[in-house]
Design an enzyme around this catalytic site. Sequence first.
Site, mmCIF file in Angstrom:
data_model
loop_
_atom_site.group_PDB
_atom_site.id
_atom_site.type_symbol
_atom_site.label_atom_id
_atom_site.label_comp_id
_atom_site.label_asym_id
_atom_site.label_seq_id
_atom_site.Cartn_x
_atom_site.Cartn_y
_atom_site.Cartn_z
ATOM 1 N N ASP A 93 0.859 -1.182 0.000
ATOM 2 C CA ASP A 93 0.000 0.000 0.000
ATOM 3 C C ASP A 93 0.896 1.233 0.000
ATOM 4 O O ASP A 93 2.106 1.147 0.267
ATOM 5 C CB ASP A 93 -0.917 0.002 1.233
ATOM 6 C CG ASP A 93 -1.911 1.155 1.240
ATOM 7 O OD1 ASP A 93 -2.319 1.603 0.149
ATOM 8 O OD2 ASP A 93 -2.281 1.626 2.333
ATOM 9 N N SER A 94 0.285 2.386 -0.259
ATOM 10 C CA SER A 94 1.048 3.630 -0.191
ATOM 11 C C SER A 94 1.393 3.981 1.256
ATOM 12 O O SER A 94 2.386 4.666 1.515
ATOM 13 C CB SER A 94 0.241 4.775 -0.808
ATOM 14 O OG SER A 94 -0.958 4.979 -0.088
ATOM 15 N N CYS A 110 -4.472 -1.597 -1.956
ATOM 16 C CA CYS A 110 -4.667 -0.175 -2.218
ATOM 17 C C CYS A 110 -5.603 -0.052 -3.411
ATOM 18 O O CYS A 110 -5.284 -0.558 -4.494
ATOM 19 C CB CYS A 110 -3.321 0.491 -2.514
ATOM 20 S SG CYS A 110 -3.425 2.202 -3.065
ATOM 21 N N GLU A 122 -4.185 7.841 8.962
ATOM 22 C CA GLU A 122 -2.761 7.789 9.299
ATOM 23 C C GLU A 122 -2.527 8.408 10.675
ATOM 24 O O GLU A 122 -1.765 7.875 11.491
ATOM 25 C CB GLU A 122 -1.945 8.517 8.235
ATOM 26 C CG GLU A 122 -1.919 7.838 6.869
ATOM 27 C CD GLU A 122 -0.767 6.873 6.702
ATOM 28 O OE1 GLU A 122 0.238 6.993 7.435
ATOM 29 O OE2 GLU A 122 -0.856 5.973 5.835
ATOM 30 N N CYS A 163 -11.195 2.930 -0.125
ATOM 31 C CA CYS A 163 -9.786 3.132 0.191
ATOM 32 C C CYS A 163 -9.508 2.283 1.413
ATOM 33 O O CYS A 163 -10.283 2.307 2.372
ATOM 34 C CB CYS A 163 -9.491 4.611 0.474
ATOM 35 S SG CYS A 163 -7.813 4.910 1.102
ATOM 36 N N HIS A 196 -7.521 2.640 3.721
ATOM 37 C CA HIS A 196 -7.339 3.420 4.947
ATOM 38 C C HIS A 196 -8.645 3.585 5.721
ATOM 39 O O HIS A 196 -8.642 3.655 6.956
ATOM 40 C CB HIS A 196 -6.802 4.814 4.616
ATOM 41 C CG HIS A 196 -5.329 4.898 4.389
ATOM 42 N ND1 HIS A 196 -4.740 4.525 3.207
ATOM 43 C CD2 HIS A 196 -4.315 5.317 5.195
ATOM 44 C CE1 HIS A 196 -3.436 4.720 3.288
ATOM 45 N NE2 HIS A 196 -3.154 5.195 4.482
#
Length: 264
Positions: A10-11, A74, A152, A188, A190
């Site tokens: 993932d990023s 992702c 994050e 996403c 996240h």
Amino acid sequence: MDSRPVLFFDSGIGGLSVLAAARALLPQMPVVYVADSAGFPYGTKSEAEIAARVPALLGRLAERYRPRLIVIACNTASTIALAAVREALDVPVVGTVPAIKPAALVSKTRVIGVLGTNATVRQPYVDDLATRFAADCTVLRHGSAELVELAEAKLHGHATDPARYAAILDGLFGQPGGARIDTIVNACTHFPLVGDELAAAAPRPVSFVDGSAGIARRIAFLTQGEGWPEAAGDGRAVFTASDATTEALAPALARFGLTRRETL
């Protein structure tokens, strides 16, 4: 026994939501988790940048870690570069795409929200999914880079403001027809990490869906019959760039079984 790992990519740390589902189904699975911290975030980058970066980077990672399978955890990278990665690598690759099909199966009002990054929600891939699996639904989309930052921040141990989640969701509910949304696709990886915050900020009860459980089942299917170690051991977290910010993630990574860290 086969000690080759499954590599999750993932990023940033969003792919941990996919890793959690896979580990629940396959607890003995050896794991290498890669966060492209040098390229983060993907959601604000151009398609050309992602299409060039992801296959090249995964080629390097495949050479270094020799995984039995790669999971692109992702949505942005998958909707743009999945086909190119599969063509370039001689290893099975599982992608992550918006869970529009399961959302359409559960929606009663036939109005679905797709919440993703800016790069994901504008992809023709999403148009195709909506046409194939939700043709009788109204599919509304909203892209948010801020929600990635909030996820994050949460895993870094920082408090986040509930009002910011409400404002992001208003990007869906505030659209024409948005008042009828009953199901939201977290497009996403996240976003499930802040699932409780999103549910609390929604103006009324809605269902949130994502593809992590389906990805876990796909990993199990593709690796059936292969040997696993008796225990998964310490998972490895790899960053393409490392600083004090990545060091601060150590407690969160340990909760997902990633106790070793290194920089590519």
